[in-house]
Design an enzyme around this catalytic site. Structure first.
Site, mmCIF file in Angstrom:
data_model
loop_
_atom_site.group_PDB
_atom_site.id
_atom_site.type_symbol
_atom_site.label_atom_id
_atom_site.label_comp_id
_atom_site.label_asym_id
_atom_site.label_seq_id
_atom_site.Cartn_x
_atom_site.Cartn_y
_atom_site.Cartn_z
ATOM 1 N N GLU A 33 0.866 -1.178 0.000
ATOM 2 C CA GLU A 33 0.000 0.000 0.000
ATOM 3 C C GLU A 33 0.908 1.235 0.000
ATOM 4 O O GLU A 33 1.785 1.353 0.860
ATOM 5 C CB GLU A 33 -0.890 -0.011 1.255
ATOM 6 C CG GLU A 33 -1.866 1.139 1.233
ATOM 7 C CD GLU A 33 -2.808 1.176 2.436
ATOM 8 O OE1 GLU A 33 -2.753 0.277 3.290
ATOM 9 O OE2 GLU A 33 -3.583 2.150 2.487
ATOM 10 N N ARG A 259 4.610 -13.017 9.986
ATOM 11 C CA ARG A 259 5.193 -11.689 9.827
ATOM 12 C C ARG A 259 6.583 -11.662 10.438
ATOM 13 O O ARG A 259 6.842 -12.337 11.438
ATOM 14 C CB ARG A 259 4.344 -10.674 10.579
ATOM 15 C CG ARG A 259 3.360 -9.925 9.755
ATOM 16 C CD ARG A 259 2.595 -8.962 10.624
ATOM 17 N NE ARG A 259 3.010 -7.592 10.378
ATOM 18 C CZ ARG A 259 2.559 -6.867 9.364
ATOM 19 N NH1 ARG A 259 1.705 -7.378 8.505
ATOM 20 N NH2 ARG A 259 2.950 -5.620 9.208
ATOM 21 N N LYS A 269 4.252 0.688 9.327
ATOM 22 C CA LYS A 269 4.363 1.977 8.636
ATOM 23 C C LYS A 269 3.760 3.100 9.460
ATOM 24 O O LYS A 269 4.244 4.224 9.440
ATOM 25 C CB LYS A 269 3.692 1.896 7.269
ATOM 26 C CG LYS A 269 4.587 1.266 6.228
ATOM 27 C CD LYS A 269 3.896 1.201 4.882
ATOM 28 C CE LYS A 269 2.882 0.093 4.863
ATOM 29 N NZ LYS A 269 2.275 -0.126 3.558
#
Ligand code: ATP
Ligand code: MG
Length: 558
Positions: A33, A259, A269
């Site tokens: 993203e 992850r 982020k």
């Protein structure tokens, strides 16, 4: 010889799919993203997405997941592309944007309405939350749930045409308000946002939700294996529901991996943006950041990052990896590829009083003992040299083998020198050291078998070039920055000593031509890289990538 590695669970799946003919060719995608810079967590996803495609002769697309216009920006798109290329992953000309598919997604939504599987709801966000129920209680149906197909089609079109305000209406999938999987309780699939989009401008005022958009974007691109991190496992049944209800042939399949988390840093982020926007770091590319642009600026190499990801392996269980392992990987790589140089970071001058005042000698010094093909360079030597402040002590402890009054030390590749005196300022700080040298010890060899235990580095004063050197340490003081008492904040754990700037460093003259991002080992000090932002040919700035001491080896043996 390379060891035959056992296959990870994704490779097993892919091989099975190829064997049974479920797929002919592997197609994956990496879907960032564009709301921030890539961090080292993303490289794990990249290594899997691009790595699997590469290994099985398939392709991996780069697809920007840009369905959330407020937070996204083209500057992030550009930074992401640059970072992926730097890592050496190949997406060819296959750069796609989720927003390229807005027309198709709209059509899919209309199709769901026509099948009686989606409806326009007038409940607001709070009500929707309230009606959703909890893990232990079923949800409640919206009073608008049973609108006719015609009314839904009309309202949805008017949503698209901008007739309603943000939040006034949403489109929801009509599934099951009592489902034990909360994702199935009539998830919102479109919302109104009167926000311009960085690619589609004002064309759209309704935007699809991730859960709806993602599987369909994958389907449109012919993705065979949709690989993502484990938090999407709960969304998988919904992902499959959309594909099934829309009767997508050869639907993509989603598989999840753990992850990556690393100690002493944050990989989110949102938090990284907070550090940037709050001025806690100098930017996304601050060398203390776990972003790819920060790591690059700090002196990490793509090879070392890939090797790190390789070492930690791929599983479905989340774990936290020690930052020391990442440092170990870059040290290991730089040891092989970085040329050695001499640099004095905290200089004190030594005058070698019996060395002829105008004489300059040049020593041939090996560039990299790990790689003889790197050859040698000339290093000038003269009467006045710089050594590190802490390589001299007036009153040292017993096992101090460096320079001390009356003591002798080897100057790396040059001569033995013996300290004959020193000067201090009013604070007792040593300002000058006096010494004599032994001409018979040229090259640093003992002329008569006498032992000199200490070897120190040096730089000829009149040939030295000045530089600024920035020393970095962990960005956070603690292993888990989120570990804070109630009411605390991860930023409370920032390490106030994560950056030390030394302005008065002295480098050997061969470093004059050093280029941005060029990497060196400064003897006895660590690995250093020319800063790619602030360094100038006449005002060099170096970043310390990592010291020489491998703390990982120690941690690993515990
Ligand atoms: P963040 O929480 O940092 O914003 P994200 O998952 O929202 O991360 P995206 O840009 O959506 O970031 O991620 C693109 C891809 O990278 C996704 O497939 C995601 O699963 C993967 N990814 C992100 N962070 C990690 C991580 N720490 N470890 C492994 N994969 C990750
Ligand atoms: Mg995301």
């Amino acid at each position: 010889m390379a060891e035959e590695k056992s296959k990870n669970f994704i490779e097993e799946i892919v091989e099975e799919d190829l064997r049974t003919g479920r797929v002919k060719e592997i197609q994956t995608r990496f879907p960032p993203e564009p709301n921030g810079y890539l961090h080292i967590g993303h490289t794990k996803a990249m290594c899997i997405d691009f790595g699997i495609a590469e290994k099985y002769g398939g392709k991996c697309n780069l697809r920007f997941d840009d369905t959330n216009p407020e937070k996204e920006d083209v500057k992030y798109v550009n930074a992401i592309i640059k970072d992926i290329k730097w890592m050496g992953f190949d997406f060819g000309d296959r750069v796609y944007y989720g927003s390229d598919y807005f027309d198709k997604l709209y059509d899919y939504a209309v199709e769901l309405i026509k099948k009686g599987l989606a409806y326009v709801d007038d409940l607001d966000a709070d009500q929707i939350r309230e009606y959703r129920g909890t893990l232990t209680e079923p949800g409640k149906e919206s009073p608008w749930r049973n609108r006719s197909i015609e009314e839904n089609l009309d309202l949805f079109e008017r949503m698209k045409n901008g007739e309603f305000e943000s939040g006034e209406k949403v489109l929801r999938a009509k599934i099951d308000m009592a489902s034990p999987n909360i994702n199935f309780r009539d998830p919102v699939i479109y919302r109104i946002k009167k926000e311009p989009h960085h690619r589609t401008g004002d064309k759209w005022c309704i935007y699809p939700m991730y859960d709806f958009a993602h599987p369909l974007q994958d389907a449109i691109e012919g993705i065979t294996h949709s690989l993502c991190s484990i938090e999407f496992a709960n969304n998988r049944p919904l992902y499959e529901w959309f594909l099934e209800k829309l009767e997508i042939p050869n639907p993509p399949r989603q598989y999840e991996f753990a992850r990556l988390n690393i100690t002493h840093t944050v990989l989110s982020k949102r938090k990284l943006r907070e550090l940037v926007e709050g001025g806690y770091v100098s930017g996304w590319n601050d060398p203390r950041m776990p972003t790819l642009s920060g790591l690059r600026r700090r002196g990490f190499t793509p090879e070392s990052i890939r090797n790190f990801i390789d070492l930690i392996g791929i599983s479905r269980t989340n774990s936290v990896v020690d930052w020391g392992l990442l440092e170990h990987c870059v040290r290991d790589h730089l040891n092989k590829v970085a040329d050695r140089r001499m640099a004095v970071l905290r200089p004190v001058k030594v005058v070698i009083e019996n060395y002829p005042e105008d004489l300059v000698e040049e020593f041939d010094v090996e560039n990299n003992p790990e790689d003889p093909s790197k050859g040698t360079r000339k290093v000038p030597f003269s009467r006045d040299i710089y050594i590190e402040e802490d390589d001299f002590m007036i009153d040292p402890p017993r096992k101090y083998f460096r320079l001390k009054p009356g003591g002798e030390v080897r100057l790396k590749n040059a001569y033995f020198i013996k300290c004959t005196g020193y000067e201090t300022d009013e604070n007792g700080k040593v300002t000058l050291i006096r010494a004599t040298y032994d001409p018979a010890s040229r090259g640093g060899e003992s002329p008569d078998g006498r032992k000199v235990r200490g070897t120190i580095h040096w730089v000829s004063a009149k040939h030295a070039i000045d530089a600024e050197v920035r020393l970095y340490d962990m960005l956070f003081n603690v292993e888990n920055p989120d570990d804070v008492p109630e009411g605390g904040d991860f930023k409370d754990n920032l390490n106030p000593e994560s950056l030390i700037v030394l302005k008065n460093c002295k480098l050997e003259p061969s470093l004059k031509e050093a280029q941005p991002e060029e990497k060196f080992q400064f003897l006895r000090l660590g690995y250093f890289c020319v800063d790619n932002v602030d360094s100038r040919p006449d005002a060099l700035v170096f970043n310390r990538t990592v010291g020489l001491k491998d703390t990982w080896a120690k941690i690993a043996s515990k």
